[in-house]
Motif scaffolding. Structure first.
Motif, PDB file in Angstrom:
ATOM      1  N   VAL A  87       0.827  -1.203   0.000  1.00 13.27           N
ATOM      2  CA  VAL A  87       0.000   0.000   0.000  1.00 13.27           C
ATOM      3  C   VAL A  87       0.865   1.259   0.000  1.00 13.27           C
ATOM      4  O   VAL A  87       0.590   2.203  -0.734  1.00 13.27           O
ATOM      5  CB  VAL A  87      -0.958   0.000   1.210  1.00 13.27           C
ATOM      6  N   THR A  88       1.886   1.269   0.826  1.00 11.66           N
ATOM      7  CA  THR A  88       2.768   2.431   0.847  1.00 11.66           C
ATOM      8  C   THR A  88       3.578   2.452  -0.436  1.00 11.66           C
ATOM      9  O   THR A  88       3.634   1.485  -1.176  1.00 11.66           O
ATOM     10  CB  THR A  88       3.716   2.384   2.056  1.00 11.66           C
ATOM     11  N   ASN A  89       4.223   3.534  -0.681  1.00 17.00           N
ATOM     12  CA  ASN A  89       5.027   3.659  -1.894  1.00 17.00           C
ATOM     13  C   ASN A  89       6.167   2.651  -1.830  1.00 17.00           C
ATOM     14  O   ASN A  89       7.128   2.854  -1.099  1.00 17.00           O
ATOM     15  CB  ASN A  89       5.573   5.080  -2.014  1.00 17.00           C
ATOM     16  N   PRO A  90       6.057   1.546  -2.567  1.00 15.02           N
ATOM     17  CA  PRO A  90       7.103   0.515  -2.443  1.00 15.02           C
ATOM     18  C   PRO A  90       8.393   0.940  -3.134  1.00 15.02           C
ATOM     19  O   PRO A  90       8.657   0.578  -4.268  1.00 15.02           O
ATOM     20  CB  PRO A  90       6.474  -0.705  -3.095  1.00 15.02           C
ATOM     21  N   SER A  91       9.185   1.726  -2.430  1.00 19.23           N
ATOM     22  CA  SER A  91      10.487   2.106  -2.971  1.00 19.23           C
ATOM     23  C   SER A  91      11.522   1.166  -2.367  1.00 19.23           C
ATOM     24  O   SER A  91      11.799   1.208  -1.178  1.00 19.23           O
ATOM     25  CB  SER A  91      10.810   3.558  -2.653  1.00 19.23           C
ATOM     26  N   TYR A  92      12.026   0.297  -3.156  1.00 20.39           N
ATOM     27  CA  TYR A  92      12.999  -0.683  -2.709  1.00 20.39           C
ATOM     28  C   TYR A  92      14.113  -0.752  -3.727  1.00 20.39           C
ATOM     29  O   TYR A  92      13.964  -0.338  -4.872  1.00 20.39           O
ATOM     30  CB  TYR A  92      12.361  -2.062  -2.509  1.00 20.39           C
ATOM     31  N   GLU A  93      15.249  -1.280  -3.290  1.00 14.38           N
ATOM     32  CA  GLU A  93      16.400  -1.420  -4.174  1.00 14.38           C
ATOM     33  C   GLU A  93      16.940  -2.835  -4.030  1.00 14.38           C
ATOM     34  O   GLU A  93      17.197  -3.309  -2.927  1.00 14.38           O
ATOM     35  CB  GLU A  93      17.488  -0.420  -3.788  1.00 14.38           C
ATOM     36  N   VAL A  94      17.081  -3.508  -5.149  1.00 14.08           N
ATOM     37  CA  VAL A  94      17.667  -4.842  -5.177  1.00 14.08           C
ATOM     38  C   VAL A  94      19.051  -4.697  -5.797  1.00 14.08           C
ATOM     39  O   VAL A  94      19.184  -4.191  -6.904  1.00 14.08           O
ATOM     40  CB  VAL A  94      16.808  -5.819  -6.010  1.00 14.08           C
ATOM     41  N   TYR A  95      20.078  -5.096  -5.048  1.00 14.51           N
ATOM     42  CA  TYR A  95      21.430  -4.907  -5.552  1.00 14.51           C
ATOM     43  C   TYR A  95      22.328  -6.067  -5.138  1.00 14.51           C
ATOM     44  O   TYR A  95      22.016  -6.816  -4.214  1.00 14.51           O
ATOM     45  CB  TYR A  95      22.024  -3.589  -5.048  1.00 14.51           C
ATOM     46  N   VAL A  96      23.434  -6.181  -5.852  1.00 11.30           N
ATOM     47  CA  VAL A  96      24.490  -7.112  -5.496  1.00 11.30           C
ATOM     48  C   VAL A  96      25.772  -6.289  -5.428  1.00 11.30           C
ATOM     49  O   VAL A  96      26.066  -5.493  -6.310  1.00 11.30           O
ATOM     50  CB  VAL A  96      24.583  -8.295  -6.485  1.00 11.30           C
ATOM     51  N   ASP A  97      26.515  -6.453  -4.334  1.00  9.27           N
ATOM     52  CA  ASP A  97      27.736  -5.682  -4.113  1.00  9.27           C
ATOM     53  C   ASP A  97      28.939  -6.583  -4.370  1.00  9.27           C
ATOM     54  O   ASP A  97      29.243  -7.477  -3.596  1.00  9.27           O
ATOM     55  CB  ASP A  97      27.766  -5.141  -2.688  1.00  9.27           C
ATOM     56  N   LEU A  98      29.628  -6.365  -5.485  1.00  5.06           N
ATOM     57  CA  LEU A  98      30.799  -7.146  -5.856  1.00  5.06           C
ATOM     58  C   LEU A  98      32.094  -6.372  -5.656  1.00  5.06           C
ATOM     59  O   LEU A  98      33.141  -6.791  -6.136  1.00  5.06           O
ATOM     60  CB  LEU A  98      30.687  -7.576  -7.323  1.00  5.06           C
ATOM     61  N   SER A  99      32.037  -5.269  -4.941  1.00  2.78           N
ATOM     62  CA  SER A  99      33.219  -4.430  -4.786  1.00  2.78           C
ATOM     63  C   SER A  99      34.307  -5.095  -3.943  1.00  2.78           C
ATOM     64  O   SER A  99      35.478  -4.779  -4.093  1.00  2.78           O
ATOM     65  CB  SER A  99      32.838  -3.084  -4.170  1.00  2.78           C
ATOM     66  N   GLU A 100      33.958  -6.022  -3.083  1.00  2.00           N
ATOM     67  CA  GLU A 100      34.940  -6.723  -2.249  1.00  2.00           C
ATOM     68  C   GLU A 100      35.512  -7.965  -2.928  1.00  2.00           C
ATOM     69  O   GLU A 100      36.427  -8.589  -2.410  1.00  2.00           O
ATOM     70  CB  GLU A 100      34.304  -7.125  -0.915  1.00  2.00           C
ATOM     71  N   HIS A 101      34.975  -8.351  -4.074  1.00  2.00           N
ATOM     72  CA  HIS A 101      35.424  -9.571  -4.760  1.00  2.00           C
ATOM     73  C   HIS A 101      36.411  -9.224  -5.868  1.00  2.00           C
ATOM     74  O   HIS A 101      36.340  -8.174  -6.485  1.00  2.00           O
ATOM     75  CB  HIS A 101      34.232 -10.327  -5.361  1.00  2.00           C
ATOM     76  N   GLY A 102      37.320 -10.137  -6.104  1.00  2.00           N
ATOM     77  CA  GLY A 102      38.314  -9.948  -7.167  1.00  2.00           C
ATOM     78  C   GLY A 102      37.872 -10.619  -8.439  1.00  2.00           C
ATOM     79  O   GLY A 102      36.685 -10.816  -8.698  1.00  2.00           O
ATOM     80  N   THR A 103      38.852 -11.009  -9.245  1.00  2.00           N
ATOM     81  CA  THR A 103      38.551 -11.671 -10.508  1.00  2.00           C
ATOM     82  C   THR A 103      38.086 -13.103 -10.248  1.00  2.00           C
ATOM     83  O   THR A 103      38.391 -13.701  -9.223  1.00  2.00           O
ATOM     84  CB  THR A 103      39.774 -11.699 -11.419  1.00  2.00           C
TER      85      THR A 103
END
Length: 107
Positions: A87-103
């Protein structure tokens, strides 16, 4: 009757009964469909189709070969929490953080 309403203990008892009824009304899901049941916080699920996926990584050193930009997400919780989410404004973010991973290949 006026003496009854002027009594502090009577008003406290009525307030407790009303507060209990409001609590049960808000926190019980499908209580009418289960005869003789005790209040249970049941878990429901909703499906978010094709949610946009944000990817955080070091784009100066690495490149992503292939990844889906849109994914399906399943959100679970109580029926009242899911209804509030919808009902409320569904503002959500789906993300994957790969900044700590190498090759390499990550699953």
């Amino acid at each position: 009757m006026d003496r009854l309403f002027n009594n502090n203990w009577f008003l406290k008892l009525i307030s407790l009964v009303i507060a209990t009824m409001l609590f049960l009304f808000v926190n019980m899901d499908d209580f009418g469909n289960r005869p003789g049941a005790t209040p249970i916080m049941s878990t429901e699920q909703i499906q978010l189709d094709e949610a946009e996926l944000d990817i955080y990584y070091d784009d100066e050193q690495y490149a992503i070969a292939s990844i889906d930009d849109d994914i399906d997400v399943r959100v679970s919780g109580t029926q009242s929490a899911l209804t509030l989410f919808q009902v409320t404004n569904p503002s959500y973010e789906v993300y994957v953080d790969l900044s700590e991973h190498g090759t390499g290949f990550i699953r």
